[in-house]
Design a protein around this motif. Sequence first.
Motif, PDB file in Angstrom:
ATOM      1  N   GLU A  39       0.822  -0.792  -0.030  1.00 49.13           N
ATOM      2  CA  GLU A  39       0.190   0.045  -0.234  1.00 49.13           C
ATOM      3  C   GLU A  39       0.735   1.134   0.101  1.00 49.13           C
ATOM      4  O   GLU A  39       1.935   1.445   0.710  1.00 49.13           O
ATOM      5  CB  GLU A  39      -0.872  -0.091   1.162  1.00 49.13           C
ATOM      6  CG  GLU A  39      -1.801  -1.072   1.143  1.00 49.13           C
ATOM      7  CD  GLU A  39      -3.090  -1.162   2.226  1.00 49.13           C
ATOM      8  OE1 GLU A  39      -2.841  -0.355   3.230  1.00 49.13           O
ATOM      9  OE2 GLU A  39      -3.933  -1.879   2.184  1.00 49.13           O
ATOM     10  N   ASP A  40       0.569   2.164  -0.708  1.00 48.13           N
ATOM     11  CA  ASP A  40       1.098   3.425  -0.858  1.00 48.13           C
ATOM     12  C   ASP A  40       2.326   3.617  -1.816  1.00 48.13           C
ATOM     13  O   ASP A  40       2.939   4.337  -2.197  1.00 48.13           O
ATOM     14  CB  ASP A  40       1.483   4.039   0.204  1.00 48.13           C
ATOM     15  CG  ASP A  40       0.369   4.408   1.237  1.00 48.13           C
ATOM     16  OD1 ASP A  40      -0.724   5.004   0.917  1.00 48.13           O
ATOM     17  OD2 ASP A  40       0.483   4.297   2.479  1.00 48.13           O
ATOM     18  N   ASP A  41       2.598   2.190  -2.382  1.00 51.44           N
ATOM     19  CA  ASP A  41       3.915   2.282  -3.474  1.00 51.44           C
ATOM     20  C   ASP A  41       3.109   2.596  -4.821  1.00 51.44           C
ATOM     21  O   ASP A  41       1.846   2.433  -5.000  1.00 51.44           O
ATOM     22  CB  ASP A  41       4.164   0.715  -3.594  1.00 51.44           C
ATOM     23  CG  ASP A  41       5.040   0.214  -2.545  1.00 51.44           C
ATOM     24  OD1 ASP A  41       5.444   1.008  -1.804  1.00 51.44           O
ATOM     25  OD2 ASP A  41       5.396  -0.956  -2.497  1.00 51.44           O
ATOM     26  N   GLU A  42       3.896   3.233  -5.544  1.00 53.06           N
ATOM     27  CA  GLU A  42       3.809   3.658  -6.853  1.00 53.06           C
ATOM     28  C   GLU A  42       4.059   2.329  -7.906  1.00 53.06           C
ATOM     29  O   GLU A  42       4.928   1.876  -7.813  1.00 53.06           O
ATOM     30  CB  GLU A  42       4.494   4.930  -7.173  1.00 53.06           C
ATOM     31  CG  GLU A  42       4.067   5.997  -6.580  1.00 53.06           C
ATOM     32  CD  GLU A  42       4.309   7.359  -7.343  1.00 53.06           C
ATOM     33  OE1 GLU A  42       4.620   7.263  -8.603  1.00 53.06           O
ATOM     34  OE2 GLU A  42       4.028   8.392  -6.882  1.00 53.06           O
ATOM     35  N   VAL A  43       3.321   2.097  -8.840  1.00 57.53           N
ATOM     36  CA  VAL A  43       3.279   1.561 -10.001  1.00 57.53           C
ATOM     37  C   VAL A  43       3.508   2.149 -11.272  1.00 57.53           C
ATOM     38  O   VAL A  43       2.794   2.776 -11.546  1.00 57.53           O
ATOM     39  CB  VAL A  43       2.056   0.422  -9.883  1.00 57.53           C
ATOM     40  CG1 VAL A  43       2.379  -0.690 -11.017  1.00 57.53           C
ATOM     41  CG2 VAL A  43       2.089  -0.387  -8.522  1.00 57.53           C
ATOM     42  N   ASN A  44       4.409   1.690 -12.054  1.00 59.38           N
ATOM     43  CA  ASN A  44       4.312   2.536 -13.552  1.00 59.38           C
ATOM     44  C   ASN A  44       4.642   1.454 -14.488  1.00 59.38           C
ATOM     45  O   ASN A  44       5.257   0.494 -14.255  1.00 59.38           O
ATOM     46  CB  ASN A  44       5.768   3.356 -13.377  1.00 59.38           C
ATOM     47  CG  ASN A  44       5.678   4.521 -12.512  1.00 59.38           C
ATOM     48  OD1 ASN A  44       4.969   5.375 -12.642  1.00 59.38           O
ATOM     49  ND2 ASN A  44       6.583   4.396 -11.490  1.00 59.38           N
ATOM     50  N   ILE A  45       3.992   1.466 -15.588  1.00 58.89           N
ATOM     51  CA  ILE A  45       3.852   0.825 -16.553  1.00 58.89           C
ATOM     52  C   ILE A  45       4.053   1.551 -17.900  1.00 58.89           C
ATOM     53  O   ILE A  45       3.464   2.706 -18.000  1.00 58.89           O
ATOM     54  CB  ILE A  45       2.790  -0.577 -16.608  1.00 58.89           C
ATOM     55  CG1 ILE A  45       1.483   0.407 -16.691  1.00 58.89           C
ATOM     56  CG2 ILE A  45       2.888  -1.271 -15.598  1.00 58.89           C
ATOM     57  CD1 ILE A  45       0.234  -0.620 -17.256  1.00 58.89           C
ATOM     58  N   THR A  46       4.499   1.094 -19.155  1.00 57.93           N
ATOM     59  CA  THR A  46       4.361   1.491 -20.280  1.00 57.93           C
ATOM     60  C   THR A  46       3.546   0.837 -21.293  1.00 57.93           C
ATOM     61  O   THR A  46       3.746  -0.229 -21.465  1.00 57.93           O
ATOM     62  CB  THR A  46       5.852   1.806 -20.822  1.00 57.93           C
ATOM     63  OG1 THR A  46       6.515   2.702 -20.055  1.00 57.93           O
ATOM     64  CG2 THR A  46       5.629   2.666 -22.312  1.00 57.93           C
ATOM     65  N   VAL A  47       2.586   1.440 -21.726  1.00 58.23           N
ATOM     66  CA  VAL A  47       1.652   0.522 -22.911  1.00 58.23           C
ATOM     67  C   VAL A  47       1.461   1.424 -24.133  1.00 58.23           C
ATOM     68  O   VAL A  47       1.334   2.670 -23.847  1.00 58.23           O
ATOM     69  CB  VAL A  47       0.299   0.594 -22.025  1.00 58.23           C
ATOM     70  CG1 VAL A  47      -0.606  -0.178 -22.984  1.00 58.23           C
ATOM     71  CG2 VAL A  47       0.414  -0.400 -20.607  1.00 58.23           C
ATOM     72  N   ALA A  63       3.818   2.895 -25.767  1.00 59.10           N
ATOM     73  CA  ALA A  63       4.733   4.010 -25.742  1.00 59.10           C
ATOM     74  C   ALA A  63       4.347   4.994 -24.751  1.00 59.10           C
ATOM     75  O   ALA A  63       4.690   6.283 -24.612  1.00 59.10           O
ATOM     76  CB  ALA A  63       5.227   4.710 -27.187  1.00 59.10           C
ATOM     77  N   VAL A  64       3.223   4.970 -23.930  1.00 56.13           N
ATOM     78  CA  VAL A  64       2.365   5.781 -23.077  1.00 56.13           C
ATOM     79  C   VAL A  64       2.733   5.386 -21.530  1.00 56.13           C
ATOM     80  O   VAL A  64       2.350   4.167 -21.100  1.00 56.13           O
ATOM     81  CB  VAL A  64       0.946   6.278 -23.157  1.00 56.13           C
ATOM     82  CG1 VAL A  64       0.295   7.128 -22.218  1.00 56.13           C
ATOM     83  CG2 VAL A  64       0.797   6.542 -24.492  1.00 56.13           C
ATOM     84  N   ARG A  65       3.445   6.013 -20.781  1.00 54.83           N
ATOM     85  CA  ARG A  65       3.761   5.633 -19.219  1.00 54.83           C
ATOM     86  C   ARG A  65       2.637   5.957 -18.586  1.00 54.83           C
ATOM     87  O   ARG A  65       1.830   6.826 -18.565  1.00 54.83           O
ATOM     88  CB  ARG A  65       4.811   6.487 -18.666  1.00 54.83           C
ATOM     89  CG  ARG A  65       5.190   6.214 -17.248  1.00 54.83           C
ATOM     90  CD  ARG A  65       6.713   6.651 -17.039  1.00 54.83           C
ATOM     91  NE  ARG A  65       6.925   6.004 -15.718  1.00 54.83           N
ATOM     92  CZ  ARG A  65       7.614   7.020 -14.929  1.00 54.83           C
ATOM     93  NH1 ARG A  65       7.872   8.285 -15.135  1.00 54.83           N
ATOM     94  NH2 ARG A  65       7.633   6.309 -13.790  1.00 54.83           N
ATOM     95  N   GLN A  66       2.143   5.158 -17.654  1.00 56.00           N
ATOM     96  CA  GLN A  66       1.185   5.389 -16.796  1.00 56.00           C
ATOM     97  C   GLN A  66       1.418   4.771 -15.433  1.00 56.00           C
ATOM     98  O   GLN A  66       2.099   4.182 -15.087  1.00 56.00           O
ATOM     99  CB  GLN A  66      -0.170   4.119 -17.130  1.00 56.00           C
ATOM    100  CG  GLN A  66      -0.631   4.224 -18.527  1.00 56.00           C
ATOM    101  CD  GLN A  66      -1.579   3.301 -19.016  1.00 56.00           C
ATOM    102  OE1 GLN A  66      -1.928   2.285 -18.196  1.00 56.00           O
ATOM    103  NE2 GLN A  66      -2.248   3.086 -20.100  1.00 56.00           N
ATOM    104  N   ALA A  67       0.882   5.818 -14.617  1.00 56.27           N
ATOM    105  CA  ALA A  67       1.685   5.624 -13.102  1.00 56.27           C
ATOM    106  C   ALA A  67       0.203   5.563 -12.218  1.00 56.27           C
ATOM    107  O   ALA A  67      -0.837   6.192 -12.487  1.00 56.27           O
ATOM    108  CB  ALA A  67       2.229   7.033 -12.723  1.00 56.27           C
ATOM    109  N   TYR A  68       0.599   4.477 -11.265  1.00 61.88           N
ATOM    110  CA  TYR A  68      -0.715   4.647 -10.252  1.00 61.88           C
ATOM    111  C   TYR A  68       0.006   4.441  -8.887  1.00 61.88           C
ATOM    112  O   TYR A  68       1.013   4.102  -8.680  1.00 61.88           O
ATOM    113  CB  TYR A  68      -1.356   3.106 -10.577  1.00 61.88           C
ATOM    114  CG  TYR A  68      -2.002   3.014 -11.910  1.00 61.88           C
ATOM    115  CD1 TYR A  68      -3.277   3.242 -12.279  1.00 61.88           C
ATOM    116  CD2 TYR A  68      -1.134   2.427 -12.907  1.00 61.88           C
ATOM    117  CE1 TYR A  68      -3.805   3.404 -13.570  1.00 61.88           C
ATOM    118  CE2 TYR A  68      -1.682   2.055 -14.292  1.00 61.88           C
ATOM    119  CZ  TYR A  68      -3.079   2.658 -14.778  1.00 61.88           C
ATOM    120  OH  TYR A  68      -3.385   2.412 -15.766  1.00 61.88           O
TER     121      TYR A  68
END
Length: 160
Positions: A139-147, A149-154
């Motif tokens: 909990e409270d960690d950030e998750v970053n993925i690229t889909v 060529a668009v970087r998404q952060a959660y």
Amino acid sequence: MDKHALRQLIVERLAQDFDVLQRAAQTAYETATHEENVAENKYDTLGLEASYLATGQARRMEEIRQAQGLYQQLTLREYDEQRGIEVGALVTLEAKNGQLQWLFLGPEAAGLKITLDGRLVTVITPRSPLGQSLLGKREDDEVNITVAAVRQAYTVIHVT
């Protein structure tokens, strides 16, 4: 949200999908083997196409059967902060724009959407980019993925 209820809904949905697919496969098989669909020339491919369709549907039925078994055997544990997110976790993510999404990290059935307690829960697996990124997070960690060529952060808001 109750993970046990969610798992039951997933198993029920898989059973429904299996039944629908089984009927479709039977229809395709009957079409493929019907005497009126015997090829009269090389361009007459209805029977062959129906055969391919029936084969594909039979494979999909086996995938669903395996997924059902995995969910029925899945041990749902309480979230352990030491281990972080693992298969069987129900995760709430918040995007940078404030939009929330609920994900269930399951062993199979990626993309399945189930409504529970008025919320839409999407099943993902550890094989997906987001599923891989979530494994071990807390909990409270950030998750970053690229889909595409668009970087998404959660941000991981809640885990059960």
